[in-house]
Design a protein around this motif. Structure first.
Motif, PDB file in Angstrom:
ATOM      1  N   LEU A 113       0.879  -1.174   0.000  1.00 36.49           N
ATOM      2  CA  LEU A 113       0.000   0.000   0.000  1.00 36.49           C
ATOM      3  C   LEU A 113       0.912   1.219   0.000  1.00 36.49           C
ATOM      4  N   ASP A 114       0.960   1.923  -1.111  1.00 32.79           N
ATOM      5  CA  ASP A 114       1.962   2.962  -1.296  1.00 32.79           C
ATOM      6  C   ASP A 114       1.547   4.302  -0.692  1.00 32.79           C
ATOM      7  N   SER A 115       0.351   4.770  -0.972  1.00 24.41           N
ATOM      8  CA  SER A 115      -0.071   6.093  -0.510  1.00 24.41           C
ATOM      9  C   SER A 115      -1.585   6.203  -0.609  1.00 24.41           C
ATOM     10  N   LEU A 116      -2.121   7.259  -0.016  1.00 27.31           N
ATOM     11  CA  LEU A 116      -3.547   7.530  -0.152  1.00 27.31           C
ATOM     12  C   LEU A 116      -3.793   9.027  -0.020  1.00 27.31           C
ATOM     13  N   TYR A 117      -4.922   9.467  -0.521  1.00 23.72           N
ATOM     14  CA  TYR A 117      -5.301  10.872  -0.458  1.00 23.72           C
ATOM     15  C   TYR A 117      -6.812  10.988  -0.601  1.00 23.72           C
ATOM     16  N   ILE A 118      -7.355  12.141  -0.201  1.00 21.24           N
ATOM     17  CA  ILE A 118      -8.786  12.419  -0.350  1.00 21.24           C
ATOM     18  C   ILE A 118      -8.984  13.160  -1.661  1.00 21.24           C
ATOM     19  N   GLU A 119      -9.749  12.584  -2.555  1.00 25.12           N
ATOM     20  CA  GLU A 119      -9.972  13.211  -3.855  1.00 25.12           C
ATOM     21  C   GLU A 119     -11.187  14.144  -3.831  1.00 25.12           C
ATOM     22  N   GLU A 120     -12.281  13.680  -3.226  1.00 27.68           N
ATOM     23  CA  GLU A 120     -13.508  14.488  -3.169  1.00 27.68           C
ATOM     24  C   GLU A 120     -14.075  14.430  -1.764  1.00 27.68           C
ATOM     25  N   ARG A 121     -14.724  15.516  -1.392  1.00 22.96           N
ATOM     26  CA  ARG A 121     -15.319  15.577  -0.060  1.00 22.96           C
ATOM     27  C   ARG A 121     -16.513  16.521  -0.087  1.00 22.96           C
ATOM     28  N   ASP A 122     -17.637  16.043   0.414  1.00 18.67           N
ATOM     29  CA  ASP A 122     -18.826  16.895   0.539  1.00 18.67           C
ATOM     30  C   ASP A 122     -19.355  16.707   1.955  1.00 18.67           C
ATOM     31  N   PRO A 123     -20.422  17.379   2.329  1.00 20.33           N
ATOM     32  CA  PRO A 123     -20.909  17.275   3.718  1.00 20.33           C
ATOM     33  C   PRO A 123     -21.246  15.850   4.159  1.00 20.33           C
ATOM     34  N   GLU A 124     -21.563  14.955   3.213  1.00 22.47           N
ATOM     35  CA  GLU A 124     -21.988  13.613   3.610  1.00 22.47           C
ATOM     36  C   GLU A 124     -20.924  12.542   3.375  1.00 22.47           C
ATOM     37  N   PHE A 125     -20.183  12.627   2.263  1.00 20.74           N
ATOM     38  CA  PHE A 125     -19.253  11.565   1.912  1.00 20.74           C
ATOM     39  C   PHE A 125     -17.887  12.137   1.534  1.00 20.74           C
ATOM     40  N   LEU A 126     -16.907  11.256   1.613  1.00 17.97           N
ATOM     41  CA  LEU A 126     -15.580  11.591   1.095  1.00 17.97           C
ATOM     42  C   LEU A 126     -15.073  10.399   0.298  1.00 17.97           C
ATOM     43  N   GLN A 127     -14.273  10.678  -0.724  1.00 29.30           N
ATOM     44  CA  GLN A 127     -13.694   9.625  -1.551  1.00 29.30           C
ATOM     45  C   GLN A 127     -12.219   9.498  -1.221  1.00 29.30           C
ATOM     46  N   LEU A 128     -11.867   8.326  -0.690  1.00 25.95           N
ATOM     47  CA  LEU A 128     -10.495   8.055  -0.276  1.00 25.95           C
ATOM     48  C   LEU A 128      -9.825   7.232  -1.363  1.00 25.95           C
ATOM     49  N   ASN A 129      -8.845   7.816  -2.035  1.00 22.56           N
ATOM     50  CA  ASN A 129      -8.105   7.116  -3.092  1.00 22.56           C
ATOM     51  C   ASN A 129      -6.787   6.577  -2.545  1.00 22.56           C
ATOM     52  N   ARG A 132       6.314  -6.659  -9.383  1.00 26.45           N
ATOM     53  CA  ARG A 132       6.330  -7.455 -10.610  1.00 26.45           C
ATOM     54  C   ARG A 132       4.959  -7.346 -11.272  1.00 26.45           C
ATOM     55  N   GLU A 133       4.950  -7.376 -12.591  1.00 24.97           N
ATOM     56  CA  GLU A 133       3.668  -7.414 -13.279  1.00 24.97           C
ATOM     57  C   GLU A 133       2.999  -8.762 -13.029  1.00 24.97           C
ATOM     58  N   ASN A 134       1.748  -8.734 -12.576  1.00 27.78           N
ATOM     59  CA  ASN A 134       1.018  -9.972 -12.340  1.00 27.78           C
ATOM     60  C   ASN A 134      -0.470  -9.671 -12.337  1.00 27.78           C
ATOM     61  N   SER A 135      -1.249 -10.707 -12.347  1.00 26.46           N
ATOM     62  CA  SER A 135      -2.704 -10.563 -12.395  1.00 26.46           C
ATOM     63  C   SER A 135      -3.362 -11.052 -11.107  1.00 26.46           C
ATOM     64  N   ASP A 136      -2.586 -11.124 -10.026  1.00 27.80           N
ATOM     65  CA  ASP A 136      -3.146 -11.590  -8.755  1.00 27.80           C
ATOM     66  C   ASP A 136      -4.224 -10.635  -8.256  1.00 27.80           C
ATOM     67  N   GLN A 137      -5.155 -11.190  -7.514  1.00 29.57           N
ATOM     68  CA  GLN A 137      -6.194 -10.385  -6.884  1.00 29.57           C
ATOM     69  C   GLN A 137      -5.807 -10.107  -5.441  1.00 29.57           C
ATOM     70  N   ILE A 138      -6.014  -8.870  -5.025  1.00 29.58           N
ATOM     71  CA  ILE A 138      -5.658  -8.439  -3.675  1.00 29.58           C
ATOM     72  C   ILE A 138      -6.882  -7.808  -3.031  1.00 29.58           C
ATOM     73  N   THR A 139      -7.172  -8.216  -1.801  1.00 33.95           N
ATOM     74  CA  THR A 139      -8.280  -7.646  -1.045  1.00 33.95           C
ATOM     75  C   THR A 139      -7.770  -6.520  -0.161  1.00 33.95           C
ATOM     76  N   VAL A 140      -8.387  -5.348  -0.286  1.00 36.28           N
ATOM     77  CA  VAL A 140      -8.018  -4.179   0.504  1.00 36.28           C
ATOM     78  C   VAL A 140      -9.160  -3.873   1.464  1.00 36.28           C
ATOM     79  N   SER A 141      -8.827  -3.725   2.747  1.00 31.57           N
ATOM     80  CA  SER A 141      -9.833  -3.432   3.769  1.00 31.57           C
ATOM     81  C   SER A 141      -9.540  -2.087   4.406  1.00 31.57           C
ATOM     82  N   ALA A 142     -10.605  -1.344   4.717  1.00 25.66           N
ATOM     83  CA  ALA A 142     -10.475  -0.052   5.397  1.00 25.66           C
ATOM     84  C   ALA A 142     -11.076  -0.170   6.789  1.00 25.66           C
ATOM     85  N   PHE A 143     -10.310   0.263   7.803  1.00 25.40           N
ATOM     86  CA  PHE A 143     -10.749   0.183   9.190  1.00 25.40           C
ATOM     87  C   PHE A 143     -10.640   1.555   9.845  1.00 25.40           C
TER      88      PHE A 143
END
Length: 636
Positions: free
Chosen positions: A216-232, A239-250
């Protein structure tokens, strides 16, 4: 070949005794008369010939056996191939960076390296130990083993030049040094083209079984309004690969969101979560993979909006109408004063002050502004056409003043898009728009130009924490207040006056955070997490405390900002992702490379130990004594 007791070799003279006895035998032969002389002569010749050969062989075996015994007592030996290594300084560099979390054939690389050292360290001699965080000098075997067992992972990493400097501090000018380096040798270590010098380097590489790593390299807030925010967030793979990775937010133990992403044979993925727009004091993102573990968590904190205090001092209150429309609540607490009516208590709490076309400056205001400048507060100056008072004030500060008033109308056409004050204002660099203008202006010298006139002179300049406009911006002189630039310029001037906590900071990097608290007495701000509690270096100002920290904290995580026993906010720290690429060096130029620690120490022992040969000469003597007995018994 050398001898420990060379004087015993004089005994080789005694080898002449059996030789002389053989050459000068005292035995006399008696003659006997026989009738058949012809037959007896033949037998005599055959017997004398075999007897003579037997005597010579016996003599040879006796002399060799005796000589071997004498040489054995002289204790012959072969000297050591490299006697200097016996007395050389031994410096051990143990790489305990996070990249050593990788799993090798025998488990975790760092633990494997430590166990190899514990098993192979010689009991005699002293050692120096270097890790990425610690340095220990003159450790005996037991002390070294204790330090090794206490070594854990560190967020710091050293390149070869750092190791060379640290090793040279342990080196005696008269004694050669050997540096034994135990590492996975990532490419960022940057080895030199050659290893010439008094210090010799001996490398023991440790290799991971699985070289694929997700982070997990970095994150930032792209959009924010009174009700929601978008966390990117940015998810990377080395390595280039096609593995699937599950990301959880706590948020602490509360699961906020969970998604599975596929990199589709890419090394970089940008994902997003839409969350409620609320406070997240202990936020984190998590993934699980079989690579390095330190970069599987990314901590962040979202604090409630903090009110930024500001003030404007104008010739007349009506002049500050446009400022009141920009600095509104709840983000700002903004006050307007005239030079004759200033509440200095409120002014001292302000993070930024705007001097709006003042023609006079009371001495009390000047003293207060000089103090606030020393405290690092932002001062914005909009000149009037009678600018004598402001020039006199600037003369007491490390800032250039205003030149003569120029009566020439100019367009404001130059924009420094890369300046932090304009960060996020423009999506693209604009080349043509409705340029504002100014009829009369002053010449500004020095500082960083943010906005400029068409003749390349400055309209808005930054000099430390002082921002200078080159022209009055009242409607008679300029239409700047009606231009689109006025809102983002003044809004960002106010917003950057207080360094609000970011989503997260980096461990082992100089960070500066301002906490809006009223400091009094001996009370200090501390940072507290589940695993760490420390008091950072800090400076108290009116209305805020500025925290400065570099070496602390040592661990990543979410921290509470505690002041007077109460939580006043939250802050998060993460480790640098420099080692997440897991790219390893394969060529080490002319350095000595070993497959294991034991191979290195075996090489040292073989190079520094002499080989005793007396046993071989004893064996040789026994062989020839046995040969003598066999000759006497069986050879006729």
């Amino acid at each position: 070949m050398h001898f420990k007791q060379p004087e015993i070799l004089f005994a080789l003279v005694f080898l002449l005794i059996p030789l002389l006895v053989h050459l000068f035998q005292l035995r006399k032969y008696q003659k006997e008369d026989f009738t058949n002389v012809k037959f007896l002569k033949k037998i005599s010749r055959e017997t004398r010939k075999s007897s003579r050969l037997k005597k010579w062989l016996v003599l040879l075996t006796r002399m060799i056996a005796l000589g071997s015994i004498i040489i054995a007592f002289a204790q012959p030996y072969l000297p050591a191939r490299d006697q200097n290594r016996t007395t050389s300084e031994k410096v051990i560099y143990l790489d305990n960076s996070f990249s050593m979390q990788a799993i090798g054939k025998s488990g975790e690389l760092l633990n494997t390296a430590i166990q190899d050292l514990l098993k192979n360290i010689p009991e005699e001699g002293d050692f120096h130990l270097i890790t990425n965080t610690e340095e220990y000098k003159n450790l005996n075997a037991e002390e070294l083993k204790t330090r090794l067992e206490q070594t854990g992972f560190s967020s710091k990493s050293l390149d070869f030049q750092d190791i060379e400097v640290k090793a040279s501090q342990f080196s005696d000018r008269e004694i050669p040094s050997e540096v034994i380096m135990l590492s996975d040798f990532q490419q960022q270590m940057e080895f030199p083209e050659n290893f010439e010098g008094k210090i010799s380097y001996h490398l023991v590489p440790y290799k991971a079984e699985n070289n694929i790593n997700f982070s997990l390299d970095s994150l930032y807030i792209e959009e924010r309004d009174p009700e929601f925010l978008q966390l990117n967030f940015i998810l990377k793979s080395n390595r280039e690969n096609s593995d699937q990775i599950t990301v959880s937010a706590f948020n602490a133990d509360e699961l906020l969101a969970r998604k599975t992403f596929s990199l589709d044979n890419e090394e970089r993925l940008e994902g997003k979560f839409q969350l409620r727009n609320e406070q997240f004091p202990a936020g984190r993102l998590e993934i699980e993979d079989n690579g390095l573990q330190y970069d599987n968590r990314l901590y962040f904190s979202i604090n409630p909006p903090q009110e930024i205090k500001g003030a404007a001092i104008s010739r007349e209150l009506s002049q500050a109408g446009f400022l009141n429309r920009i600095f509104t609540g709840p983000e700002f607490e903004f006050h307007n004063f005239t030079s004759e009516n200033i509440d200095y208590n409120l002014l001292s709490r302000a993070s930024f002050i705007i001097l709006n076309e003042l023609e006079e400056m009371p001495s009390s205001l000047r003293i207060s502004l000089e103090k606030m400048h020393k405290e690092g507060k932002t001062i914005v100056i909009i000149p009037s056409e009678e600018n004598t008072a402001v020039n006199s004030f600037l003369g007491s500060l490390p800032a250039s003043g205003y030149g003569n008033l120029q009566s020439q109308e100019l367009l404001i056409t130059n924009i420094a898009f890369e300046h932090p004050l304009l960060n996020g204002v423009f999506e693209n660099e604009i080349k043509n728009f409705d340029y504002p203008r100014a009829k009369n202006h002053y010449r500004l010298t020095g500082g960083n130009k943010i906005l400029g006139f068409q003749d390349n002179s400055a309209f808005l300049s930054e000099q430390g924490n002082i921002y200078l406009f080159a022209a009055p911006i009242n409607s008679e002189n300029s239409n700047f207040k009606n231009a689109p630039l006025v809102v983002p310029i003044f809004y960002n001037l106010g917003r950057t006056a207080l360094a609000l906590p970011q989503l997260y900071y980096q461990v082992n990097r100089t960070n500066q955070i301002e906490v809006p608290v009223e400091s009094s007495g001996d009370e200090v701000v501390s940072l507290v997490s589940e695993n760490e509690n420390f008091i950072p270096a800090q400076q108290a100002f009116a209305g805020k405390v500025r925290l400065n920290n570099e070496d602390l904290p040592e661990t990543a995580g979410n921290f509470s900002i505690i002041y007077k026993g109460e939580e006043t906010g939250n802050i998060s720290y993460n480790y640098s992702r420099e080692e997440s690429n897991a790219l390893y060096s394969e060529e080490f130029n002319d350095a000595e490379v070993y497959n294991s620690v034991s191979e290195y120490f075996n090489n040292v022992r073989s190079a520094t130990q002499s080989k005793a040969l007396w046993k071989w000469f004893v064996i040789l003597a026994l062989i020839f004594l046995t040969a003598e007995m066999l000759l006497l018994k069986y050879l006729k």
